[in-house]
Enzyme design. Structure first.
Site, PDB file in Angstrom:
ATOM      1  N   CYS A 182      45.878  41.165  28.565  1.00 19.59           N
ATOM      2  CA  CYS A 182      45.985  40.506  27.609  1.00 19.59           C
ATOM      3  C   CYS A 182      46.632  41.574  26.941  1.00 19.59           C
ATOM      4  CB  CYS A 182      44.885  39.886  27.222  1.00 19.59           C
ATOM      5  SG  CYS A 182      44.588  39.674  25.393  1.00 19.59           S
ATOM      6  N   GLU A 183      48.109  41.383  26.252  1.00 17.75           N
ATOM      7  CA  GLU A 183      48.740  42.216  25.083  1.00 17.75           C
ATOM      8  C   GLU A 183      47.702  42.948  24.182  1.00 17.75           C
ATOM      9  OE1 GLU A 183      51.904  39.839  22.439  1.00 17.75           O
ATOM     10  OE2 GLU A 183      52.480  40.722  25.289  1.00 17.75           O
ATOM     11  N   HIS A 184      46.471  42.287  23.457  1.00 15.64           N
ATOM     12  CA  HIS A 184      46.268  42.011  22.717  1.00 15.64           C
ATOM     13  C   HIS A 184      44.397  43.767  22.348  1.00 15.64           C
ATOM     14  CE1 HIS A 184      47.185  38.654  20.688  1.00 15.64           C
ATOM     15  NE2 HIS A 184      48.504  39.326  20.534  1.00 15.64           N
ATOM     16  N   HIS A 185      44.220  43.611  23.767  1.00 16.41           N
ATOM     17  CA  HIS A 185      43.171  44.115  24.405  1.00 16.41           C
ATOM     18  C   HIS A 185      43.058  45.054  25.142  1.00 16.41           C
ATOM     19  CE1 HIS A 185      40.853  40.940  21.812  1.00 16.41           C
ATOM     20  NE2 HIS A 185      40.853  42.284  21.066  1.00 16.41           N
TER      21      HIS A 185
ATOM     22  N   GLN B 123      48.529  34.487  27.577  1.00  8.81           N
ATOM     23  CA  GLN B 123      48.640  33.485  28.181  1.00  8.81           C
ATOM     24  C   GLN B 123      49.610  32.773  27.745  1.00  8.81           C
ATOM     25  OE1 GLN B 123      45.270  31.486  29.671  1.00  8.81           O
ATOM     26  NE2 GLN B 123      46.317  29.098  29.710  1.00  8.81           N
TER      27      GLN B 123
ATOM     28  N   HIS C 103      40.008  34.477  29.798  1.00 12.05           N
ATOM     29  CA  HIS C 103      40.291  35.652  29.520  1.00 12.05           C
ATOM     30  C   HIS C 103      38.698  36.739  28.826  1.00 12.05           C
ATOM     31  CE1 HIS C 103      44.338  34.685  28.491  1.00 12.05           C
ATOM     32  NE2 HIS C 103      43.674  33.660  28.680  1.00 12.05           N
TER      33      HIS C 103
ATOM     34  N   CYS D 151      39.116  38.760  27.277  1.00 12.53           N
ATOM     35  CA  CYS D 151      38.359  39.561  25.582  1.00 12.53           C
ATOM     36  C   CYS D 151      37.927  38.208  25.158  1.00 12.53           C
ATOM     37  CB  CYS D 151      40.291  39.591  25.647  1.00 12.53           C
ATOM     38  SG  CYS D 151      41.467  38.029  25.343  1.00 12.53           S
TER      39      CYS D 151
END
Length: 185
Positions: free
Chosen positions: A75-78, A117, A145, A147
């Site tokens: 995941c690019e956020h976390h 995703q 996920h 996250c």
């Protein structure tokens, strides 16, 4: 990938969280993480378009479906992992049929980089349309996920399902229903 910079960054991260990177259990951790990042982010150097350049010229204009392709991403956020499976359906046109392994490799190439995703399904569907020029494409990804499971909402076992629909799968309900029933099958 610059493994030396990754290694240094992990050493700094360990120090920032209050750990000692020289502690016996951590001495090789920066090196291990750098090696792991080279593997799990290998999609950054991949060219998924190349994977679909070679097609088989077959007289087949019926649905092609590869389902339950295992995938792993970050995941690019976390920067936490997600994992799941992808299903890809398309209807060839002009005798352009991709190899099954090429489709699976395209999933890997697009998943193995920091991504979401939602972006992954869109990129897969757009790649199929661009390189194969089929009558239509449908991509579904079901994922879990870390996250979502470990932080914030903390919902272990929650699954996310995303889809991207192009061409005849958008326009023809029967075609779309057939693909969905085969995927659920």
């Amino acid at each position: 990938m610059d493994k030396a910079r990754v290694k240094k960054a992990i050493e700094l991260l360990l120090e920032a969280i209050g750990e000692d990177p020289k502690r016996s259990g951590l001495t090789r951790t920066p090196e291990r993480v750098a090696d792991m990042y080279a593997e799990i982010f290998s999609g950054l150097d991949a060219d998924p378009e190349k994977l679909l350049e070679t097609t088989h010229e077959l007289r087949h204009e019926e649905m092609v479906l590869v389902k339950d392709i295992p995938l792993y991403g970050v995941c690019e956020h976390h920067l936490l992992p997600f994992f799941g499976k992808a299903s890809i359906a398309y209807i060839p046109k002009d005798d352009r049929v991709a190899g099954f392994s090429a489709l699976a490799k395209a999933v890997d190439a697009l998943a193995k980089k920091p991504t979401l995703q939602e972006k992954l399904v869109t990129e897969l569907a757009d790649l199929l349309m661009k390189k194969l020029k089929p009558r239509g494409a449908l991509v579904i990804v079901e994922g879990r996920h870390l996250c979502l499971e470990m932080i914030g909402a903390k919902k272990p076992g929650a699954k996310t399902i995303t889809s991207a629909v192009r061409g005849i799968f958008e326009k023809n309900q029967a075609t779309r229903a057939e693909a969905l029933s085969l995927i659920k099958g």
